[in-house]
Structures are given as structure tokens and as C-alpha cells.
Design an enzyme around this catalytic site. Structure first.
Site, short mmCIF file in Angstrom:
data_model
loop_
_atom_site.label_atom_id
_atom_site.label_comp_id
_atom_site.label_asym_id
_atom_site.label_seq_id
_atom_site.Cartn_x
_atom_site.Cartn_y
_atom_site.Cartn_z
N CYS A 72 -17.94 34.54 35.48
CA CYS A 72 -16.88 33.56 35.24
C CYS A 72 -15.61 34.10 35.88
O CYS A 72 -15.14 35.18 35.51
CB CYS A 72 -16.68 33.32 33.75
SG CYS A 72 -15.18 32.37 33.38
N CYS A 80 -12.77 34.82 33.39
CA CYS A 80 -13.02 36.06 32.62
C CYS A 80 -12.64 37.26 33.49
O CYS A 80 -12.00 38.21 33.01
CB CYS A 80 -14.47 36.16 32.19
SG CYS A 80 -14.89 35.15 30.75
N ASP A 108 -1.97 29.37 40.05
CA ASP A 108 -3.15 28.65 40.55
C ASP A 108 -3.30 28.93 42.05
O ASP A 108 -2.32 28.93 42.81
CB ASP A 108 -3.00 27.14 40.31
CG ASP A 108 -4.33 26.43 40.45
OD1 ASP A 108 -4.87 25.96 39.43
OD2 ASP A 108 -4.84 26.33 41.60
N ASN A 115 -7.83 19.76 31.48
CA ASN A 115 -8.94 18.93 31.91
C ASN A 115 -10.19 19.41 31.17
O ASN A 115 -10.52 20.60 31.21
CB ASN A 115 -9.15 19.08 33.43
CG ASN A 115 -7.95 18.59 34.22
OD1 ASN A 115 -7.32 17.60 33.87
ND2 ASN A 115 -7.61 19.30 35.29
N GLY A 172 -11.91 16.02 35.54
CA GLY A 172 -11.47 16.85 36.66
C GLY A 172 -11.64 18.34 36.44
O GLY A 172 -11.15 19.14 37.24
N THR A 216 -13.02 21.85 36.79
CA THR A 216 -13.86 22.51 37.80
C THR A 216 -14.20 23.94 37.42
O THR A 216 -15.20 24.48 37.89
CB THR A 216 -13.17 22.51 39.18
OG1 THR A 216 -11.89 23.15 39.06
CG2 THR A 216 -12.96 21.09 39.69
N HIS A 249 -13.92 27.55 31.97
CA HIS A 249 -13.32 28.52 31.04
C HIS A 249 -11.99 27.87 30.67
O HIS A 249 -11.14 27.66 31.53
CB HIS A 249 -13.13 29.88 31.74
CG HIS A 249 -12.45 30.93 30.91
ND1 HIS A 249 -12.97 32.22 30.78
CD2 HIS A 249 -11.31 30.91 30.20
CE1 HIS A 249 -12.17 32.93 30.01
NE2 HIS A 249 -11.14 32.16 29.65
N HIS A 262 -8.54 26.37 29.98
CA HIS A 262 -7.23 26.77 30.52
C HIS A 262 -6.27 25.61 30.47
O HIS A 262 -6.67 24.44 30.52
CB HIS A 262 -7.37 27.26 31.98
CG HIS A 262 -8.07 26.29 32.87
ND1 HIS A 262 -9.45 26.15 32.88
CD2 HIS A 262 -7.60 25.40 33.78
CE1 HIS A 262 -9.79 25.22 33.76
NE2 HIS A 262 -8.68 24.74 34.31
P1 AMP Z 1 -9.63 22.58 36.47
O1 AMP Z 1 -9.96 21.71 37.65
O2 AMP Z 1 -8.79 21.92 35.41
O3 AMP Z 1 -10.88 23.21 35.92
O4 AMP Z 1 -8.71 23.71 37.04
C1 AMP Z 1 -9.21 24.84 37.67
C2 AMP Z 1 -8.08 25.38 38.50
O5 AMP Z 1 -8.40 26.74 38.81
C3 AMP Z 1 -7.87 24.67 39.82
O6 AMP Z 1 -6.54 24.16 39.89
C4 AMP Z 1 -8.12 25.75 40.87
O7 AMP Z 1 -7.25 25.66 41.97
C5 AMP Z 1 -7.89 27.03 40.07
N1 AMP Z 1 -8.60 28.20 40.53
C6 AMP Z 1 -9.90 28.32 40.88
N2 AMP Z 1 -10.20 29.59 41.24
C7 AMP Z 1 -9.04 30.29 41.09
C8 AMP Z 1 -8.69 31.66 41.30
N3 AMP Z 1 -9.57 32.55 41.74
N4 AMP Z 1 -7.40 32.03 41.04
C9 AMP Z 1 -6.49 31.12 40.63
N5 AMP Z 1 -6.77 29.83 40.41
C10 AMP Z 1 -8.02 29.41 40.64
ZN ZN Z 2 -14.83 32.92 31.27
#
Ligand code: AMP
Ligand code: ZN
Length: 116
Positions: free
Chosen positions: A6, A9, A32, A89, A95, A97, A100, A102
Site C-alpha cells: 500500500c 502505508c 499530492d 472519495n 473517484g 483510486t 487507504h 485519506h
Molecule cells: P483518491 O483518488 O481520492 O483515492 O486520491 C488519491 C490521491 O493520491 C490522488 O490525488 C493521487 O494523485 C495521489 N497519489 C497517488 N500516489 C501518490 C504518491 N505516491 N504520493 C502522493 N500522492 C499520491
Molecule cells: Zn495502507
């Protein structure tokens, strides 16, 4: 699932070496990687919960902490216009993605309502 990789994590534990903007015993925050606003900060519990719907009454304190950290970061980092939007989300159609839990703390531009 415990043991499954993850990215959040790994970010929260410091394994990736990515800089943290905030950390305490339960919560971390970092930028982000694909910002959709001038300020786009993720506020993330150290504990792995896939979605908002995976937390229960035993996690009330953690949910409160996540929002309190969002407010603290907003007050500290946002300038003259501290308007912000805080988003969770939960689930693919909403939305999500990264599975975990957040919060997105977004600021620095106008946000339409209703959201897309
Ligand atoms: P969500 O679509 O609400 O699940 O948001 C996930 C967010 O995590 C997205 O805005 C991605 O740009 C961000 N994200 C994915 N991988 C990373 C990473 N390694 N470091 C920082 N942000 C990330
Ligand atoms: Zn996690």
C-alpha cells in the site's frame, strides 16, 4: 489486507523517503503527487483503513484527528484567503483510486458546487 503493498502505508511509515508536511502518532500529511489545485495536501491515518466505510465507532477519535489536522494545516499554510475544500472519495464511483483512507485538503482556486 494486511501484508498487501500500500503506497500510503509506505509513505506514512517513511519507507519511501517522501517528505512529510505533518506527522504525529496517528496521522501524516504530504503533498499530492498530481495536484489539482495550488494547494493539494493529503491527510492520511498511519493505520490502514481501505475506505471511509471501513471505519467504525472505535475510530471516532481518529476521524476527528484527521479533520483537526486538516484545519491546523489550513490555518498554518493557507494565506490571506484560507478558503479550502476537504474531500474524502470513498469507492470507485466517487473517484477513489488509492484504497487507504485519506482526506484531500484543496485550496488556492475556486471550486464549483456541485462537484463533478
Ligand atoms: P483518491 O483518488 O481520492 O483515492 O486520491 C488519491 C490521491 O493520491 C490522488 O490525488 C493521487 O494523485 C495521489 N497519489 C497517488 N500516489 C501518490 C504518491 N505516491 N504520493 C502522493 N500522492 C499520491
Ligand atoms: Zn495502507
Amino acid at each position: 489486507m494486511p501484508g498487501e503493498p500500500c503506497i500510503f502505508c509506505d509513505l506514512a511509515s517513511g519507507k519511501t523517503g517522501a517528505p512529510l508536511l505533518y506527522q504525529d502518532d496517528a496521522v501524516v500529511a504530504f503533498s499530492d503527487i498530481r495536484p489539482i489545485a495550488p494547494t493539494h495536501i493529503l491527510i492520511v491515518p498511519r493505520e490502514h483503513h481501505p475506505t471511509l466505510l471501513d471505519v467504525g465507532p472505535e475510530n471516532e477519535a481518529l476521524l476527528g484527528r484527521l479533520l483537526a489536522v486538516a484545519a491546523k494545516i489550513a490555518k498554518e499554510r493557507l494565506g490571506d484567503d484560507p478558503s479550502c475544500r476537504v474531500v474524502i472519495n470513498s469507492g470507485a464511483s466517487a473517484g477513489q483510486t488509492v484504497y487507504h483512507l485519506h482526506l484531500h485538503l484543496l485550496s488556492g482556486r475556486h471550486f464549483a458546487w456541485p462537484p463533478g
